[in-house]
Design a protein around this motif. Structure first.
Motif, PDB file in Angstrom:
ATOM      1  N   LEU A   7      -9.245   5.963   1.446  1.00 21.09           N
ATOM      2  CA  LEU A   7      -8.337   7.280   0.751  1.00 21.09           C
ATOM      3  C   LEU A   7      -8.737   8.254   1.491  1.00 21.09           C
ATOM      4  O   LEU A   7      -7.627   9.021   1.639  1.00 21.09           O
TER       5      LEU A   7
ATOM      6  N   GLU B 270       0.730  16.607   9.210  1.00 22.90           N
ATOM      7  CA  GLU B 270       1.416  17.363   8.545  1.00 22.90           C
ATOM      8  C   GLU B 270       1.296  18.844   8.785  1.00 22.90           C
ATOM      9  O   GLU B 270       2.247  19.555   8.767  1.00 22.90           O
TER      10      GLU B 270
ATOM     11  N   ARG C 247       0.826  -1.364  -0.005  1.00 25.56           N
ATOM     12  CA  ARG C 247       0.123   0.037  -0.075  1.00 25.56           C
ATOM     13  C   ARG C 247       0.740   1.223   0.042  1.00 25.56           C
ATOM     14  O   ARG C 247       1.753   1.512   0.894  1.00 25.56           O
TER      15      ARG C 247
ATOM     16  N   LEU D 108      -1.287   5.358  11.671  1.00 26.12           N
ATOM     17  CA  LEU D 108      -2.160   5.316  10.273  1.00 26.12           C
ATOM     18  C   LEU D 108      -2.372   3.977   9.767  1.00 26.12           C
ATOM     19  O   LEU D 108      -3.477   3.815   9.439  1.00 26.12           O
TER      20      LEU D 108
ATOM     21  N   LEU E 105      -8.613  15.055  -3.805  1.00 26.00           N
ATOM     22  CA  LEU E 105      -8.940  13.684  -3.943  1.00 26.00           C
ATOM     23  C   LEU E 105     -10.213  13.573  -2.879  1.00 26.00           C
ATOM     24  O   LEU E 105     -11.090  13.020  -3.272  1.00 26.00           O
TER      25      LEU E 105
ATOM     26  N   VAL F  15      -2.822   3.925  -3.625  1.00 21.39           N
ATOM     27  CA  VAL F  15      -2.034   4.923  -3.561  1.00 21.39           C
ATOM     28  C   VAL F  15      -2.767   5.986  -3.385  1.00 21.39           C
ATOM     29  O   VAL F  15      -4.028   6.292  -3.586  1.00 21.39           O
ATOM     30  N   ALA F  16      -2.108   6.826  -2.556  1.00 22.60           N
ATOM     31  CA  ALA F  16      -2.325   8.091  -1.897  1.00 22.60           C
ATOM     32  C   ALA F  16      -1.822   9.211  -2.656  1.00 22.60           C
ATOM     33  O   ALA F  16      -0.959   9.166  -3.281  1.00 22.60           O
ATOM     34  N   SER F  17      -2.137  10.642  -2.330  1.00 25.32           N
ATOM     35  CA  SER F  17      -1.696  11.614  -2.865  1.00 25.32           C
ATOM     36  C   SER F  17      -0.333  11.787  -2.804  1.00 25.32           C
ATOM     37  O   SER F  17       0.443  12.504  -3.679  1.00 25.32           O
ATOM     38  N   ALA F  18       0.254  11.417  -1.841  1.00 27.13           N
ATOM     39  CA  ALA F  18       1.725  11.594  -1.404  1.00 27.13           C
ATOM     40  C   ALA F  18       2.551  10.550  -2.601  1.00 27.13           C
ATOM     41  O   ALA F  18       3.597  10.920  -2.920  1.00 27.13           O
TER      42      ALA F  18
ATOM     43  N   ASP G 295      -7.223   8.428   4.972  1.00 25.70           N
ATOM     44  CA  ASP G 295      -5.646   8.530   4.843  1.00 25.70           C
ATOM     45  C   ASP G 295      -5.127   9.989   4.526  1.00 25.70           C
ATOM     46  O   ASP G 295      -4.375  10.767   5.010  1.00 25.70           O
ATOM     47  N   GLU G 296      -6.063  10.625   3.590  1.00 29.53           N
ATOM     48  CA  GLU G 296      -5.532  12.056   3.085  1.00 29.53           C
ATOM     49  C   GLU G 296      -5.772  12.913   4.224  1.00 29.53           C
ATOM     50  O   GLU G 296      -5.136  13.812   4.664  1.00 29.53           O
TER      51      GLU G 296
ATOM     52  N   ALA H 273      -3.241  12.388   7.154  1.00 31.61           N
ATOM     53  CA  ALA H 273      -1.890  12.922   6.929  1.00 31.61           C
ATOM     54  C   ALA H 273      -2.021  14.456   6.919  1.00 31.61           C
ATOM     55  O   ALA H 273      -0.985  15.107   7.252  1.00 31.61           O
TER      56      ALA H 273
ATOM     57  N   ASP I 206       0.356   4.288   0.762  1.00 30.36           N
ATOM     58  CA  ASP I 206      -0.502   5.244   1.540  1.00 30.36           C
ATOM     59  C   ASP I 206       0.444   6.312   1.952  1.00 30.36           C
ATOM     60  O   ASP I 206       1.608   6.576   1.719  1.00 30.36           O
ATOM     61  N   SER I 207      -0.064   7.257   2.864  1.00 26.74           N
ATOM     62  CA  SER I 207       0.816   8.422   3.159  1.00 26.74           C
ATOM     63  C   SER I 207       1.869   7.958   4.048  1.00 26.74           C
ATOM     64  O   SER I 207       3.205   8.455   3.854  1.00 26.74           O
ATOM     65  N   ALA I 208       1.876   7.225   5.037  1.00 23.12           N
ATOM     66  CA  ALA I 208       2.878   6.660   5.656  1.00 23.12           C
ATOM     67  C   ALA I 208       3.686   5.883   4.930  1.00 23.12           C
ATOM     68  O   ALA I 208       5.071   5.974   5.127  1.00 23.12           O
TER      69      ALA I 208
ATOM     70  N   LEU J  55      -3.044  18.302  -3.743  1.00 22.96           N
ATOM     71  CA  LEU J  55      -3.573  17.119  -4.248  1.00 22.96           C
ATOM     72  C   LEU J  55      -4.526  16.094  -3.200  1.00 22.96           C
ATOM     73  O   LEU J  55      -5.473  15.591  -3.705  1.00 22.96           O
ATOM     74  N   GLY J  56      -4.080  16.220  -1.915  1.00 25.02           N
ATOM     75  CA  GLY J  56      -4.869  15.532  -0.948  1.00 25.02           C
ATOM     76  C   GLY J  56      -6.380  15.738  -0.942  1.00 25.02           C
ATOM     77  O   GLY J  56      -7.059  15.287  -0.906  1.00 25.02           O
TER      78      GLY J  56
ATOM     79  N   HIS K  89       2.897   9.346  11.824  1.00 28.24           N
ATOM     80  CA  HIS K  89       2.613   7.819  10.716  1.00 28.24           C
ATOM     81  C   HIS K  89       2.608   6.805  11.468  1.00 28.24           C
ATOM     82  O   HIS K  89       1.924   5.776  10.757  1.00 28.24           O
TER      83      HIS K  89
ATOM     84  N   ALA L  91       5.908   8.078   3.037  1.00 25.58           N
ATOM     85  CA  ALA L  91       6.871   8.746   3.648  1.00 25.58           C
ATOM     86  C   ALA L  91       8.122   7.945   3.875  1.00 25.58           C
ATOM     87  O   ALA L  91       9.220   8.509   4.126  1.00 25.58           O
TER      88      ALA L  91
END
Lengths: 108, 148
Positions: free
Chosen positions: B44, B55, A22, B18, B114, A58-61, B47-48, B51, A24-26, B110-111, B15, A29
């Motif tokens: 999704l 952040e 995955r 998550l 989405l 997939v996330a925006s990261a 998660d956005e 995050a 994802d964001s984590a 972008l997050g 993180h 990173a």
């Protein structure tokens, strides 16, 4: 849900990065520094391919990493391959299918 | 907050929390009969938003946590995310402009783009020094297996 990883194969024509897990964001990173270092290894004239056959999230990261990669090597030399339908939908939702080559289809 | 939230988690705002949050929310959605496509959209968006809190809202403060709630609604699933960081209304942020070229693509935003496209409704309130984001996702329940 284990941490993602990637494997690299390089030929004179293509540096291929195959992702697993995955993104994802984590996860992104955790991968970020190693992946950016790998992108710096792309030789002039070599294409860069991100293979997503083994990633279903997939996330925006990760989208940001794709944009950075495409800018680094040039949009015509960057390709995303083997996207699952759910992953493809995220790229389309973000409008990146208009700017990135996906599964052999050039950006429109 | 109403008591009917079916899933409710306090998550450390780093993180490390998550992955567990995603696993727990995934389990709740699956057990609630939410289909794979809707589950993907909800996870999704979650998660956005998580995050974004890590952040931007936490800004390096140790021991910060946020709260995530899920509940079934008449036509889908509602997601509530609460954090006590500085006031931030994502629904008021301008949408990124369409880029004409790869070089013009925005790296930031972008997050939230989405999240706006994933959710069918997206509402913000500032209550008691907390940011409260409430999202609604229309879903189609998984069809019950045929009897016999």
């Amino acid at each position: 849900m284990s941490s993602p990883r990637f494997e690299v194969e390089s030929s004179p024509q293509v540096l291929s990065v195959a992702f697993h897990g995955r993104l994802d964001s984590a996860g992104c990173a955790a991968l970020n520094d190693a992946l950016l270092a790998q992108i710096e290894q792309v030789e002039p004239g070599q294409h860069l391919r991100f293979d997503l056959a083994h990633s279903d999230f997939v996330a925006s990261a990760f989208l940001r990493l794709c944009i950075l990669a495409a800018r680094r090597v040039g949009g015509e030399r960057f390709e995303l391959a083997h996207l699952t339908p759910l992953v493809r939908e995220v790229f389309v939702m973000a409008g990146l299918d208009r700017h990135l080559r996906i599964d052999g289809v050039a950006a429109s | 907050m109403s008591a009917e939230w079916g899933g409710r988690w306090h998550v450390p705002a780093d993180h490390s929390g998550l992955a567990a949050l995603q696993a727990q929310a995934n389990t709740w959605l699956t057990q609630s009969g939410v289909g794979a496509h809707a589950t993907h959209r909800i996870l999704l968006a979650l998660d956005e938003l998580a995050a974004n809190i890590i952040e931007h809202a936490v800004q390096g403060r140790d021991g910060h946590a946020f709260e995530v709630c899920l509940q079934q609604a008449s036509d889908g699933v509602e997601l509530l995310v609460i954090d006590n960081g500085p006031a931030f209304d994502p629904t008021a942020q301008p949408a990124p402009t369409s880029a004409q070229s790869l070089g013009g693509l925005p790296i930031g935003g972008l997050g939230l783009l989405l999240v706006r496209r994933l959710a069918d409704a997206f509402e913000y309130r500032r209550v008691d020094q907390s940011n409260r984001l409430r999202l609604r996702f229309r879903t189609q329940p998984v069809a019950a297996p045929p009897a016999g």
